[in-house]
Design a protein around this motif. Structure first.
Motif, PDB file in Angstrom:
ATOM      1  N   GLY A  66       0.810  -1.212   0.000  1.00 49.02           N
ATOM      2  CA  GLY A  66       0.000   0.000   0.000  1.00 49.02           C
ATOM      3  C   GLY A  66       0.839   1.256   0.000  1.00 49.02           C
ATOM      4  O   GLY A  66       0.507   2.244  -0.668  1.00 49.02           O
ATOM      5  N   ALA A  67       1.962   1.231   0.735  1.00 52.00           N
ATOM      6  CA  ALA A  67       2.843   2.399   0.786  1.00 52.00           C
ATOM      7  C   ALA A  67       3.511   2.645  -0.561  1.00 52.00           C
ATOM      8  O   ALA A  67       3.653   3.799  -0.993  1.00 52.00           O
ATOM      9  N   LEU A  68       3.931   1.588  -1.234  1.00 51.30           N
ATOM     10  CA  LEU A  68       4.556   1.741  -2.548  1.00 51.30           C
ATOM     11  C   LEU A  68       3.585   2.356  -3.551  1.00 51.30           C
ATOM     12  O   LEU A  68       3.902   3.347  -4.225  1.00 51.30           O
ATOM     13  N   ILE A  69       2.401   1.770  -3.640  1.00 55.24           N
ATOM     14  CA  ILE A  69       1.426   2.259  -4.618  1.00 55.24           C
ATOM     15  C   ILE A  69       0.860   3.603  -4.184  1.00 55.24           C
ATOM     16  O   ILE A  69       0.677   4.510  -5.008  1.00 55.24           O
ATOM     17  N   GLY A  70       0.577   3.755  -2.884  1.00 58.28           N
ATOM     18  CA  GLY A  70       0.028   5.016  -2.402  1.00 58.28           C
ATOM     19  C   GLY A  70       0.983   6.180  -2.610  1.00 58.28           C
ATOM     20  O   GLY A  70       0.557   7.280  -2.995  1.00 58.28           O
ATOM     21  N   THR A  71       2.269   5.954  -2.365  1.00 61.12           N
ATOM     22  CA  THR A  71       3.259   7.010  -2.598  1.00 61.12           C
ATOM     23  C   THR A  71       3.323   7.376  -4.077  1.00 61.12           C
ATOM     24  O   THR A  71       3.377   8.558  -4.441  1.00 61.12           O
ATOM     25  N   ALA A  72       3.322   6.357  -4.921  1.00 59.34           N
ATOM     26  CA  ALA A  72       3.373   6.621  -6.365  1.00 59.34           C
ATOM     27  C   ALA A  72       2.162   7.423  -6.824  1.00 59.34           C
ATOM     28  O   ALA A  72       2.298   8.415  -7.563  1.00 59.34           O
ATOM     29  N   PHE A  73       0.974   7.036  -6.366  1.00 60.54           N
ATOM     30  CA  PHE A  73      -0.232   7.749  -6.779  1.00 60.54           C
ATOM     31  C   PHE A  73      -0.283   9.163  -6.211  1.00 60.54           C
ATOM     32  O   PHE A  73      -0.773  10.082  -6.852  1.00 60.54           O
ATOM     33  N   ALA A  74       0.228   9.322  -4.983  1.00 65.86           N
ATOM     34  CA  ALA A  74       0.259  10.663  -4.389  1.00 65.86           C
ATOM     35  C   ALA A  74       1.147  11.592  -5.208  1.00 65.86           C
ATOM     36  O   ALA A  74       0.818  12.761  -5.429  1.00 65.86           O
ATOM     37  N   ILE A  75       2.276  11.071  -5.674  1.00 63.72           N
ATOM     38  CA  ILE A  75       3.201  11.879  -6.469  1.00 63.72           C
ATOM     39  C   ILE A  75       2.649  12.095  -7.879  1.00 63.72           C
ATOM     40  O   ILE A  75       2.721  13.197  -8.429  1.00 63.72           O
ATOM     41  N   PHE A  76       2.083  11.044  -8.485  1.00 61.18           N
ATOM     42  CA  PHE A  76       1.528  11.168  -9.826  1.00 61.18           C
ATOM     43  C   PHE A  76       0.410  12.210  -9.876  1.00 61.18           C
ATOM     44  O   PHE A  76       0.340  13.030 -10.793  1.00 61.18           O
ATOM     45  N   SER A  77      -0.485  12.136  -8.901  1.00 66.14           N
ATOM     46  CA  SER A  77      -1.674  12.986  -8.920  1.00 66.14           C
ATOM     47  C   SER A  77      -1.385  14.416  -8.509  1.00 66.14           C
ATOM     48  O   SER A  77      -2.108  15.336  -8.885  1.00 66.14           O
TER      49      SER A  77
END
Length: 261
Positions: A77-88
């Motif tokens: 969750g941290a890997l994907i959540g961090t990526a989505f937070a940065i992408f968005s």
């Protein structure tokens, strides 16, 4: 923001290594804080990664998969959540709110991976009974495959197909939903601390809990400063406990320093 192929590769490989580390060693790579830091480092925003990973880490304090039990996988969750937070570009709160359901969903994939792994373990037992230890050892290595793939595949798909999708989804999200996600992200740290307190002897240590709350809420000092105060209190408590223990075991000290005649 577009993600490069090497970023996808490194984060995907990290997910496999981290779950292996969590099942076999104590190096801490499976911790959400480490996962968030690594994803933030690779994607160029360490601060967001630490906020996402650190918040999720509060949810797993005092929780362990003892006996093979499956628990929410907030590392993924941290890997994907961090990526989505940065992408968005919507910040850590958005990434945290996405990471929580991802971590809960990973429970089902973890169960499937463990179920698949039983095949390799049964084969290993079969080879042991035959005295073929080399093949038994190889079955142990093959057993890492389903567990690793259960993390690598979701991370890979999310990173490859998630960037453009996430940008379009965020652009069409209603304001009330975004506000709700931010509020949920702010509540999660308190929820994690509350879960941890259920496992701790709070009644016996309520003075320390009050001191810690005052230090964190009113003195406006850094986390390191609060940690050092906690360390000092722990040392004082340990010294007091040791002195009482020695007094109880030493008859001379228990009688005020005078032995019975």
């Amino acid at each position: 923001m577009d993600v490069a192929w090497w970023q996808v590769l490194l984060i995907t490989l990290y997910s496999a290594f981290a779950i292996y580390d969590g099942n076999n060693t104590t190096m801490g790579f499976v911790k959400p804080t480490m996962a968030g830091f690594f994803a933030g480092l690779i994607l160029g925003d360490i601060q967001t990664g630490l906020i996402v990973g650190g918040t999720l880490n509060l949810l797993v304090l005092g929780v362990g998969n003892f006996g093979g039990a499956s628990i929410p996988d907030y590392m993924t969750g941290a890997l994907i959540g961090t990526a989505f937070a940065i992408f968005s570009g919507k910040g850590a709160e958005f990434g945290i709110s996405l990471a929580v359901p991802i971590g809960l969903l990973m429970v089902q994939l973890d169960v499937l991976a463990r179920f698949t792994n039983t095949y390799f373990q049964n084969r290993a037992e079969f080879f042991v009974k035959q005295g073929n230890l080399d093949k038994a050892a190889r079955m142990g290595l093959w057993g890492l495959l389903p567990t690793s793939l259960s993390r690598m595949i979701p991370v890979f798909l999310a990173l490859v197909f998630g960037a453009n999708f996430i940008e379009s989804i965020v652009a069409h999200m209603p304001e009330w939903l975004m506000s709700g996600l931010q509020v949920a992200g702010g509540i999660l740290p308190a929820l994690g601390i509350a879960i941890l307190l259920r496992y701790l002897p709070v009644k016996e240590n309520i003075p320390y809990l009050i001191i810690g709350f005052v230090v964190a809420a009113y003195l406006n000092i850094t986390v390191l400063g609060a940690a050092l105060i906690g360390l000092a209190l722990a040392i004082l408590g340990y010294q007091h406990f040791s002195k009482n223990e020695n007094s109880t075991n030493d008859p001379a000290l228990a009688n005020g320093g005078m032995e019975d005649e």
